[in-house]
Design an enzyme around this catalytic site. Structure first.
Site, short mmCIF file in Angstrom:
data_model
loop_
_atom_site.label_atom_id
_atom_site.label_comp_id
_atom_site.label_asym_id
_atom_site.label_seq_id
_atom_site.Cartn_x
_atom_site.Cartn_y
_atom_site.Cartn_z
N ALA A 260 0.96 -1.92 2.46
CA ALA A 260 0.35 -2.44 1.13
C ALA A 260 -1.02 -2.17 1.01
O ALA A 260 -1.52 -1.76 -0.07
CB ALA A 260 0.80 -4.05 1.17
N GLU A 261 -1.88 -2.28 1.89
CA GLU A 261 -3.18 -2.16 1.54
C GLU A 261 -3.58 -0.63 1.44
O GLU A 261 -4.26 -0.15 0.58
CB GLU A 261 -4.15 -2.58 2.75
CG GLU A 261 -5.67 -2.50 2.47
CD GLU A 261 -6.45 -3.39 3.31
OE1 GLU A 261 -7.80 -3.20 2.94
OE2 GLU A 261 -6.09 -4.37 4.04
N THR A 262 -2.80 0.15 2.02
CA THR A 262 -2.76 1.74 1.95
C THR A 262 -2.48 1.82 0.56
O THR A 262 -3.35 2.69 -0.22
CB THR A 262 -1.94 2.47 2.89
OG1 THR A 262 -2.37 2.35 4.24
CG2 THR A 262 -2.12 3.72 2.58
#
Length: 139
Positions: free
Chosen positions: A60-62
């Site tokens: 998700a953060e990527t």
């Protein structure tokens, strides 16, 4: 070289092998409006054989960070740095690949927020995350 390649090149020059690469994350579509990527469940599990929640957060953060970085680059030539992430894990995954789709909730001049929906190969939602990134202008 497009903006996504430049981001990747800058990161590799700074830190070598990146966490997303270690988890097997691949990005298949990237723009400020939509980022799609996937990763294998195998190798990213916790002791019970289920997809590790932290791996979902890395995916998700990527994806959210790539979208925010592309927005910052297009808006003012800046960069994006993550400042907040939260995730709700709805169900588990034991095998195959999971795919995340990041779409913007807000694209401003100093802050970008994305919702990331992660689904399994059957299209079942396994995780919903929200990430906010601070957009920094060039010095």
């Amino acid at each position: 070289m497009d903006a996504l390649e430049k981001i990747h090149q800058d990161q590799e020059a700074t830190v070598g092998a990146l966490l997303p690469e270690r988890l097997g994350i691949t990005i298949s579509e990237a723009s400020p409006q939509r980022v799609v990527g996937s990763m294998p469940v195998e190798g990213n599990t916790q002791p019970y054989g289920l997809l590790h929640g932290g791996a979902s957060c890395v995916l998700a953060e990527t994806l959210g960070s790539v979208g925010a970085a592309l927005h910052a680059a297009a808006t003012h030539g800046g960069i994006a740095v993550g400042i907040d992430i939260n995730a709700t894990h709805h169900r588990s995954a034991r095998s195959g690949r999971v795919t995340g789709v990041a779409t913007p909730l807000s694209l401003g001049g100093t802050l970008a927020s994305y919702e990331v929906v992660i689904s399994d190969e059957q299209g079942e939602r396994i995780c919903t995350a929200r990430i906010s990134c601070l957009l920094r202008r060039p010095a």
